[in-house]
Design an enzyme around this catalytic site. Structure first.
Site, PDB file in Angstrom:
ATOM      1  N   GLY A   1     -11.712 -17.791  19.303  1.00 57.02           N
ATOM      2  CA  GLY A   1      -9.837 -17.332  19.539  1.00 57.02           C
ATOM      3  C   GLY A   1      -8.879 -17.397  18.938  1.00 57.02           C
ATOM      4  O   GLY A   1      -8.039 -17.387  19.149  1.00 57.02           O
TER       5      GLY A   1
ATOM      6  N   THR B   1      -8.286 -16.855  15.686  1.00 52.79           N
ATOM      7  CA  THR B   1      -7.175 -15.956  14.610  1.00 52.79           C
ATOM      8  C   THR B   1      -6.410 -15.029  15.472  1.00 52.79           C
ATOM      9  O   THR B   1      -4.626 -14.900  15.281  1.00 52.79           O
ATOM     10  CB  THR B   1      -8.255 -14.514  14.629  1.00 52.79           C
ATOM     11  OG1 THR B   1      -9.294 -14.667  13.179  1.00 52.79           O
ATOM     12  CG2 THR B   1      -7.102 -13.400  12.758  1.00 52.79           C
TER      13      THR B   1
ATOM     14  N   HIS C   1     -10.617 -27.219  13.770  1.00 49.77           N
ATOM     15  CA  HIS C   1     -11.720 -27.110  14.047  1.00 49.77           C
ATOM     16  C   HIS C   1     -11.750 -28.678  14.502  1.00 49.77           C
ATOM     17  O   HIS C   1     -13.114 -29.014  15.175  1.00 49.77           O
ATOM     18  CB  HIS C   1     -12.366 -26.938  13.739  1.00 49.77           C
ATOM     19  CG  HIS C   1     -12.797 -24.839  13.646  1.00 49.77           C
ATOM     20  ND1 HIS C   1     -12.112 -24.472  14.578  1.00 49.77           N
ATOM     21  CD2 HIS C   1     -12.873 -24.113  12.435  1.00 49.77           C
ATOM     22  CE1 HIS C   1     -12.129 -22.664  14.187  1.00 49.77           C
ATOM     23  NE2 HIS C   1     -12.552 -22.724  12.549  1.00 49.77           N
TER      24      HIS C   1
ATOM     25  N   SER D   1     -20.466 -14.843  18.791  1.00 48.79           N
ATOM     26  CA  SER D   1     -19.366 -13.979  17.666  1.00 48.79           C
ATOM     27  C   SER D   1     -19.916 -14.824  16.686  1.00 48.79           C
ATOM     28  O   SER D   1     -19.795 -14.127  15.516  1.00 48.79           O
ATOM     29  CB  SER D   1     -18.281 -14.630  18.316  1.00 48.79           C
ATOM     30  OG  SER D   1     -17.323 -13.622  17.449  1.00 48.79           O
TER      31      SER D   1
ATOM     32  N   ARG E   1     -14.587  -8.303  15.387  1.00 51.22           N
ATOM     33  CA  ARG E   1     -15.329  -7.277  15.395  1.00 51.22           C
ATOM     34  C   ARG E   1     -15.570  -6.763  16.948  1.00 51.22           C
ATOM     35  O   ARG E   1     -15.186  -5.684  16.882  1.00 51.22           O
ATOM     36  CB  ARG E   1     -16.755  -8.823  15.852  1.00 51.22           C
ATOM     37  CG  ARG E   1     -18.297  -7.955  15.482  1.00 51.22           C
ATOM     38  CD  ARG E   1     -19.414  -9.421  16.544  1.00 51.22           C
ATOM     39  NE  ARG E   1     -19.333  -9.427  17.233  1.00 51.22           N
ATOM     40  CZ  ARG E   1     -19.928  -9.505  18.186  1.00 51.22           C
ATOM     41  NH1 ARG E   1     -20.521  -8.844  17.853  1.00 51.22           N
ATOM     42  NH2 ARG E   1     -19.395 -10.290  19.113  1.00 51.22           N
ATOM     43  N   LYS E   2     -15.818  -7.768  18.067  1.00 51.97           N
ATOM     44  CA  LYS E   2     -15.103  -7.048  19.331  1.00 51.97           C
ATOM     45  C   LYS E   2     -14.117  -7.026  20.146  1.00 51.97           C
ATOM     46  O   LYS E   2     -13.830  -6.403  21.265  1.00 51.97           O
ATOM     47  CB  LYS E   2     -17.047  -6.850  20.151  1.00 51.97           C
ATOM     48  CG  LYS E   2     -18.251  -6.004  19.069  1.00 51.97           C
ATOM     49  CD  LYS E   2     -18.855  -5.711  20.861  1.00 51.97           C
ATOM     50  CE  LYS E   2     -20.051  -4.511  20.538  1.00 51.97           C
ATOM     51  NZ  LYS E   2     -20.700  -4.776  21.327  1.00 51.97           N
TER      52      LYS E   2
HETATM   53  P1  PAP Z   1     -12.474 -18.192  13.121  1.00 53.19           P
HETATM   54  O1  PAP Z   1     -12.824 -19.442  14.578  1.00 53.19           O
HETATM   55  O2  PAP Z   1     -14.023 -18.548  12.122  1.00 53.19           O
HETATM   56  O3  PAP Z   1     -10.975 -18.200  13.042  1.00 53.19           O
HETATM   57  P2  PAP Z   1     -11.770 -16.869  15.941  1.00 53.19           P
HETATM   58  O4  PAP Z   1     -10.957 -15.714  15.101  1.00 53.19           O
HETATM   59  O5  PAP Z   1     -12.217 -17.686  16.328  1.00 53.19           O
HETATM   60  O6  PAP Z   1     -13.025 -17.007  14.290  1.00 53.19           O
HETATM   61  O7  PAP Z   1     -13.273 -15.927  16.501  1.00 53.19           O
HETATM   62  C1  PAP Z   1     -13.214 -14.528  16.117  1.00 53.19           C
HETATM   63  C2  PAP Z   1     -13.631 -13.890  17.748  1.00 53.19           C
HETATM   64  O8  PAP Z   1     -12.452 -13.417  17.948  1.00 53.19           O
HETATM   65  C3  PAP Z   1     -14.061 -12.366  17.530  1.00 53.19           C
HETATM   66  O9  PAP Z   1     -15.094 -12.396  18.551  1.00 53.19           O
HETATM   67  P3  PAP Z   1     -15.819 -11.403  18.891  1.00 53.19           P
HETATM   68  O10 PAP Z   1     -17.307 -12.334  17.776  1.00 53.19           O
HETATM   69  O11 PAP Z   1     -16.656 -11.523  19.918  1.00 53.19           O
HETATM   70  O12 PAP Z   1     -16.047  -9.959  19.028  1.00 53.19           O
HETATM   71  C4  PAP Z   1     -12.990 -11.726  17.386  1.00 53.19           C
HETATM   72  O13 PAP Z   1     -13.434 -10.231  17.641  1.00 53.19           O
HETATM   73  C5  PAP Z   1     -12.194 -12.555  18.016  1.00 53.19           C
HETATM   74  N1  PAP Z   1     -10.469 -11.538  18.127  1.00 53.19           N
HETATM   75  C6  PAP Z   1      -9.834 -11.874  17.165  1.00 53.19           C
HETATM   76  N2  PAP Z   1      -8.601 -11.117  17.126  1.00 53.19           N
HETATM   77  C7  PAP Z   1      -8.647 -10.998  17.883  1.00 53.19           C
HETATM   78  C8  PAP Z   1      -7.240 -10.462  18.748  1.00 53.19           C
HETATM   79  N3  PAP Z   1      -6.739 -10.240  18.055  1.00 53.19           N
HETATM   80  N4  PAP Z   1      -7.910 -10.349  20.471  1.00 53.19           N
HETATM   81  C9  PAP Z   1      -8.765 -10.671  21.125  1.00 53.19           C
HETATM   82  N5  PAP Z   1     -10.315 -10.823  20.093  1.00 53.19           N
HETATM   83  C10 PAP Z   1      -9.571 -11.571  19.186  1.00 53.19           C
END
Ligand code: PAP
Length: 324
Positions: A75, A77, A138, A168, A288-289
Site C-alpha cells: 500500500g 503508493t 521499507h 502483488s 495493477r488491481k
Molecule cells: P511499492 O511498495 O513497490 O511502492 P505498493 O504501492 O505498496 O508498491 O504496492 C502496489 C499495490 O498497491 C498494487 O497492488 P496489486 O498488485 O494487488 O494490484 C497496486 O494495485 C496497489 N495500489 C496502488 N495504488 C492504489 C490505490 N490508490 N488504491 C488501492 N490500491 C492501490
C-alpha cells in the site's frame, strides 16, 4: 519483463565499503534478483543495502517528520498519495482546479523513498524538503536510523494481507526482475516468501516489530492495514489525521481526498499510465488491481495454504489478524 532491470536492483553504484561488507554477509540465490544478502536479520539487494547503510549513517530525523513505512507491495503508493493530499490540503485544496500535484506527478516522486534516494542520489538535500517532511521507507523497525527512534517524529505503518502482498510482488517482479529470475517458478517464490528469504523478508518480523511498537508507543507509531483503508478509507484518513495532529478536516474534504487517491482515479491519470520514475520503473507497474483477496487469481489452493500455515505459525500469539 522490461528490457533492462531498474537502477535500485542494479549494483553499478556500489561503493567499495558496501562491497566489502557484503562479502562478509550471508547470501542466498534470490527470487526477483540473482542474490540477496542478510543484514541485521533481513534480506536485501546490494543496492538497497547500500541505501540503508547511508540512511543509518546520515539521516537526521526532526521531531516534525512523518515517515510512512510498509513492506513492499503493501500500500506504499496509496498511503503516500493519501497522506500527501492530507498534509497539503490547504496549499492544494481538493477538488482541485486541475493543478493538484497528484494529478500530474506520481506519488513516488512527491514523497521520497529514503533508502532508494540514499542509493541513487546520496547527496539529496533532505533538509530542503518542506516541513513537515514526508518520506517513506521499507526499513525494518530495529534498523531505522537512531534519530528516527529517539526523536518525536511520527511513523505510519501500513500492512497488507501477506497473500495479496506476495501476489502483488510476484506480478511486479515478472515485469521488472532481471533475466535470470524472470522465469522463476511460483512454487519456489512462495517457498522463499515463507522462509523469509526474499527482498525485505522476513515479512512477519517486519510487520510484528511495527505492530508491537505501535502498541507500546501509540503516539509514535500508528498501525493501519490496506484492508481497512480499502473498506473505510475516510475513517482511516481521519484516524491518520488525528494521529498526525492535522487538526479539523471537513467531511467533504475527506471524501474528496478519498476520491482523488482512489485506485480508479490515480491509475487512470496519464502520469501514472505512461510515466517512468528516474530509476526506470514504469509508473503503471504500481497500479495493477488494487483489490482485497486478489490472490485467488494467482495462487493455487496448495500455495495459498502454504502461506496460510506460515501466517498461522508466525502471527498466532500476536493478536494480529488479516482479513482477506
Ligand atoms: P511499492 O511498495 O513497490 O511502492 P505498493 O504501492 O505498496 O508498491 O504496492 C502496489 C499495490 O498497491 C498494487 O497492488 P496489486 O498488485 O494487488 O494490484 C497496486 O494495485 C496497489 N495500489 C496502488 N495504488 C492504489 C490505490 N490508490 N488504491 C488501492 N490500491 C492501490
Amino acid at each position: 519483463m522490461s528490457s533492462t532491470s531498474v537502477d535500485y536492483l542494479r549494483d553499478e553504484l556500489l561503493t567499495q565499503e558496501t562491497i566489502d561488507l557484503i562479502s562478509s554477509l550471508p547470501k542466498v540465490k534470490g527470487w526477483l534478483v540473482s542474490e540477496v544478502c542478510q543484514f541485521q536479520g533481513y534480506w536485501y539487494t546490494q543496492a538497497i543495502l547500500q541505501g540503508l547503510l547511508l540512511c543509518q549513517k546520515r539521516f537526521e530525523a526532526k521531531d516534525s517528520d512523518i515517515i510512512l513505512v510498509t513492506n513492499p507491495k503493501s500500500g506504499t503508493t496509496w498511503l503516500k498519495a493519501l497522506v500527501f493530499a492530507l498534509l497539503n490540503r490547504h496549499k492544494f485544496p481538493v477538488p482541485s482546479s486541475g493543478n493538484h500535484p497528484l494529478l500530474v506527478t506520481n506519488p513516488h516522486l512527491l514523497v521520497p523513498f529514503l533508502e532508494g534516494v540514499y542509493y541513487e542520489s546520496p547527496d539529496f538535500d533532505f533538509l530542503g524538503l518542506p516541513t513537515p517532511r514526508l518520506m517513506n521507507t521499507h526499513i525494518p523497525y530495529p534498523s531505522l536510523p537512531e534519530s528516527v527512534k529517539s526523536s518525536s517524529c511520527k511513523i505510519v505503518y501500513c500492512c497488507r494481507n501477506p497473500k495479496d502482498m506476495f501476489v502483488s510482488l510476484w506480478h511486479f517482479g515478472k515485469k521488472l526482475a532481471p533475466k535470470e529470475t524472470a522465469d522463476y517458478p511460483i512454487e519456489k517464490a512462495v517457498e522463499a516468501f515463507c522462509e523469509g528469504k526474499f527482498i525485505g523478508g522476513p515479512f512477519w518480523d517486519h510487520i510484528l516489530e511495527y505492530w508491537y511498537a505501535s502498541r507500546e508507543n501509540p503516539d509514535k507509531v500508528m498501525f493501519v492495514t490496506y484492508e481497512d483503508l480499502k473498506k473505510q478509507t475516510g475513517v482511516e484518513i481521519k484516524r491518520i489525521a488525528e494521529f498526525l495532529g492535522c487538526g479539523f478536516i471537513e467531511e467533504g474534504q475527506v471524501e474528496e481526498i478519498v476520491k482523488l487517491c482512489s485506485f480508479e482515479s490515480l491509475s487512470n491519470l496519464e502520469v501514472n499510465r505512461e510515466g517512468k520514475l528516474p530509476n526506470g520503473i514504469e509508473t503503471k507497474s504500481f497500479f495493477r488491481k488494487g483489490e482485497i483477496g486478489g490472490w485467488r487469481d494467482t495462487l493455487s489452493e496448495s500455495l495459498a495454504a502454504e502461506i496460510d500455515r506460515t501466517i498461522e505459525d508466525k502471527f498466532q500469539d500476536s493478536g494480529l489478524k488479516f482479513s482477506s
